[in-house]
Design a protein around this motif. Sequence first.
Motif, PDB file in Angstrom:
ATOM      1  N   UNK A  85      13.635  -5.841  10.079  1.00  0.00           N
ATOM      2  CA  UNK A  85      13.819  -4.427  10.429  1.00  0.00           C
ATOM      3  C   UNK A  85      13.912  -3.577   9.172  1.00  0.00           C
ATOM      4  N   UNK A  86      14.657  -4.057   8.189  1.00  0.00           N
ATOM      5  CA  UNK A  86      14.805  -3.310   6.947  1.00  0.00           C
ATOM      6  C   UNK A  86      13.448  -3.117   6.267  1.00  0.00           C
ATOM      7  N   UNK A  87      12.646  -4.181   6.220  1.00  0.00           N
ATOM      8  CA  UNK A  87      11.322  -4.102   5.586  1.00  0.00           C
ATOM      9  C   UNK A  87      10.438  -3.083   6.291  1.00  0.00           C
ATOM     10  N   UNK A  88      10.417  -3.134   7.625  1.00  0.00           N
ATOM     11  CA  UNK A  88       9.590  -2.196   8.396  1.00  0.00           C
ATOM     12  C   UNK A  88      10.046  -0.752   8.170  1.00  0.00           C
ATOM     13  N   UNK A  89      11.346  -0.535   8.218  1.00  0.00           N
ATOM     14  CA  UNK A  89      11.868   0.824   8.031  1.00  0.00           C
ATOM     15  C   UNK A  89      11.553   1.351   6.630  1.00  0.00           C
ATOM     16  N   UNK A  90      11.683   0.491   5.632  1.00  0.00           N
ATOM     17  CA  UNK A  90      11.434   0.937   4.262  1.00  0.00           C
ATOM     18  C   UNK A  90       9.954   1.251   4.040  1.00  0.00           C
ATOM     19  N   UNK A  91       9.088   0.458   4.609  1.00  0.00           N
ATOM     20  CA  UNK A  91       7.650   0.714   4.458  1.00  0.00           C
ATOM     21  C   UNK A  91       7.236   1.993   5.178  1.00  0.00           C
ATOM     22  N   UNK A  92       7.767   2.233   6.363  1.00  0.00           N
ATOM     23  CA  UNK A  92       7.447   3.459   7.105  1.00  0.00           C
ATOM     24  C   UNK A  92       8.021   4.693   6.403  1.00  0.00           C
ATOM     25  N   UNK A  93       9.194   4.544   5.800  1.00  0.00           N
ATOM     26  CA  UNK A  93       9.761   5.648   5.016  1.00  0.00           C
ATOM     27  C   UNK A  93       8.810   6.052   3.907  1.00  0.00           C
ATOM     28  N   UNK A  94       8.254   5.063   3.205  1.00  0.00           N
ATOM     29  CA  UNK A  94       7.336   5.347   2.105  1.00  0.00           C
ATOM     30  C   UNK A  94       6.052   5.995   2.604  1.00  0.00           C
TER      31      UNK A  94
END
Length: 544
Positions: free
Chosen positions: A192-201
Amino acid sequence: MSHLPAEKDSASSRSRGSTNDPEKAATSAVEVMPDDDIDLLSYHEHRAGRLVVDPEEARIEFGDKVASRLKLTRDRTKVLWPQPTEDPEDPQNWSSRRKALQLFIITLAAIVPDFDSGIGIAAIFALAKQYNTTPGVINNLTSNWSIFLLGWGSIFAVMLMRRYGRLPVLFWSQLLALGFLVGCTFAPNLKTFTAMRCLTAFFGTCPQVTGLYIVTDMYPFHKQARKLNFWTMGFIISPFLSPFAFGFLVARQSWRWAYGIGSIYGAVVLALIVFFGEETMYDRTHKPIPSRPTNGLRYRIETLLGLTGLKMAKYRSSWTASIMAPLSIVWRPHLLGILIFEALLFGFSIGINVTNAVFLGTPKPVGFGFSPDGIAGAYGTPIVAVLVGEIVGHFVNDMIMNISIRRNHGVFEAESRLWACYIAVPLYICGFVLLGASFQKHLSTGALVMGWGIAEVAVMINTVAVYAYCNDAFPKHQGEISALINLSRTLGGFSVAYFQVPWATKHGALQTFGVEAAIVTGLFLLIVPALQLKGRALRDRFSL
């Protein structure tokens, strides 16, 4: 639209007597066109990379009738490009305070994407502990791929801005980015953290391309490099701010606090956009110039949400043109070469930012064995360096522009911007070699600070020069230029963290950073002098 005059440098040469310049002597004929064939509102776009700046030279090249219609600076020493209209809502006519506020907002917004990405650097060891993995895995899954998506998000943002304007795309992208950053704050697991961080970028990168649009929308040619210098400072300094600020925090509190404070900063920027941001897109080349569909508070709300953009889209580029625009310019030699050069120069500096936390925190003999507070404090070095680079670039770019205009008898050529690269690259070499030696030989902290600082000053100076050159060479495609530079620097940098630490561990950091500096130097020698010699011919041959 009617044809534009094909003026030559030799016009001014003949007016002053003979010249010993063989290139000017070879272009001795001037094609004189009727005054009515010159559309001053779009002229700067069609004479890409070559602008008549001196009013007296304009009188020689355009004739008295056209020259008398040209709008000049207050001191009457420079011709304004683009030419302002009589409309007070033309952003070129806005007050200095109104322009400065928009530049300030977009600079704060440009800090957001890399600032958010840099939070992961401060929290890398805490994240590894939280999710039962290693710092290398955290880097590979989250930092590297979020940097990769920063570049691609900018391409899609530009396509939307071409049709719907700057403000609504900026608003919606920052709203979505803020939502995903909140998701990072409360992520229950690594996936979840990885997905959220990539979408933030991906969504957050919009201000890193909007700034070039806004600067060119509001400011005339001769002020653009100085304003670009300020905006560029925002996103170059941003990846260092979060490791510096949050490194001390994460050493004492949960890493979630760092992402929470990052979310608060994103919310403040979003509030500034909502309450003070303005639409700077002005359809000056459309005949007749379309008027606002609404006025007052309704116009304000509809513009922010994108409803005004939907109504105005019929006057702007089609979807086909918007989608194809990046592809139509990226292959042109005078752009592709400088993109490759900037990709590696900036990319290796991204690698430094991502991996230095590992180098500094890893126990000797590989690293320095710094404490979390020591690592955080070290990230103050590039912050100061970027500020120094901004001050140097503030004066250097204007000096280069003015000298170039004088030497060319009042005419500006885009390739003169690249003289700043001759200052940046020697500094880059010194910085990288000293940084590599500091890691490998375990030199003093002072050597580490100087190496890193000199390298970042070089990156700041060079990046502004590249933005200014590309903007001048492609004045109809500021958004695509900004997006392609953003994409090139992220493609050049996202993978560096994969190989930099293993390479330095096996063969020594001096070899690693020395080879990287050598690659950048080789590209500089191959590309920049060639562009300065043949850039004008390439612009003429591959014009849009």
